[in-house]
Design an enzyme around this catalytic site. Sequence first.
Site, PDB file in Angstrom:
ATOM      1  N   GLN A  78     -26.260 -18.620  21.792  1.00 17.62           N
ATOM      2  CA  GLN A  78     -26.984 -19.583  22.620  1.00 17.62           C
ATOM      3  C   GLN A  78     -28.398 -19.781  22.081  1.00 17.62           C
ATOM      4  OE1 GLN A  78     -26.802 -18.920  26.840  1.00 17.62           O
ATOM      5  NE2 GLN A  78     -28.161 -20.618  27.266  1.00 17.62           N
ATOM      6  N   PHE A  79     -28.555 -20.805  21.254  1.00 19.16           N
ATOM      7  CA  PHE A  79     -29.852 -21.068  20.622  1.00 19.16           C
ATOM      8  C   PHE A  79     -30.929 -21.397  21.638  1.00 19.16           C
ATOM      9  CE2 PHE A  79     -28.180 -25.342  20.955  1.00 19.16           C
ATOM     10  CZ  PHE A  79     -29.297 -26.135  21.170  1.00 19.16           C
ATOM     11  N   THR A  80     -30.568 -21.874  22.825  1.00 18.89           N
ATOM     12  CA  THR A  80     -31.566 -22.276  23.818  1.00 18.89           C
ATOM     13  C   THR A  80     -32.358 -21.091  24.372  1.00 18.89           C
ATOM     14  OG1 THR A  80     -29.957 -22.243  25.627  1.00 18.89           O
ATOM     15  CG2 THR A  80     -30.280 -24.347  24.475  1.00 18.89           C
TER      16      THR A  80
END
Length: 150
Positions: A78-80
């Site tokens: 999850q890059f966020t």
Amino acid sequence: MRAVIQRVSSASVTIDGVVAGAIEGGLLVLLGIEDRDGEADIKWLSGKIVNLRIFVDDAGVMNRSVLEAGGGILLVSQFTLHASTKKGARPSYIRASKPDVAIPLYEQMIAQLTADLGKPVATGRFGADMQVALVNDGPVTIWIDTHNRE
């Protein structure tokens, strides 16, 4: 490396209508990777995740790890988790690693968690549009940043 760790009764990740990974009881781990992350972060974080004493013992006290409880781990990239909201209303993801850096580190984390847990780790698929479903048990949710080891 950043992780959001949730103790769950169940969790799954679905991609294009197909369940890619699922667990019954254990930990859902959302993982964000940045360029400065490396092998030391992976080893430290994996050890921390597998040994966190957040499962209840016979006395009802959070005193057992996922390893001791016999639970599973579902790992989802999850890059966020590296969103910066310092300016304006649109988050910047400049600190999140691009796939050429992040994918090998994600795969190393899968291998390290599998070794530390002693059984395969369920996963999503890096970069895919995923739907994550979970039943948060407790709720128990912990955030860890390997570059801020409190």
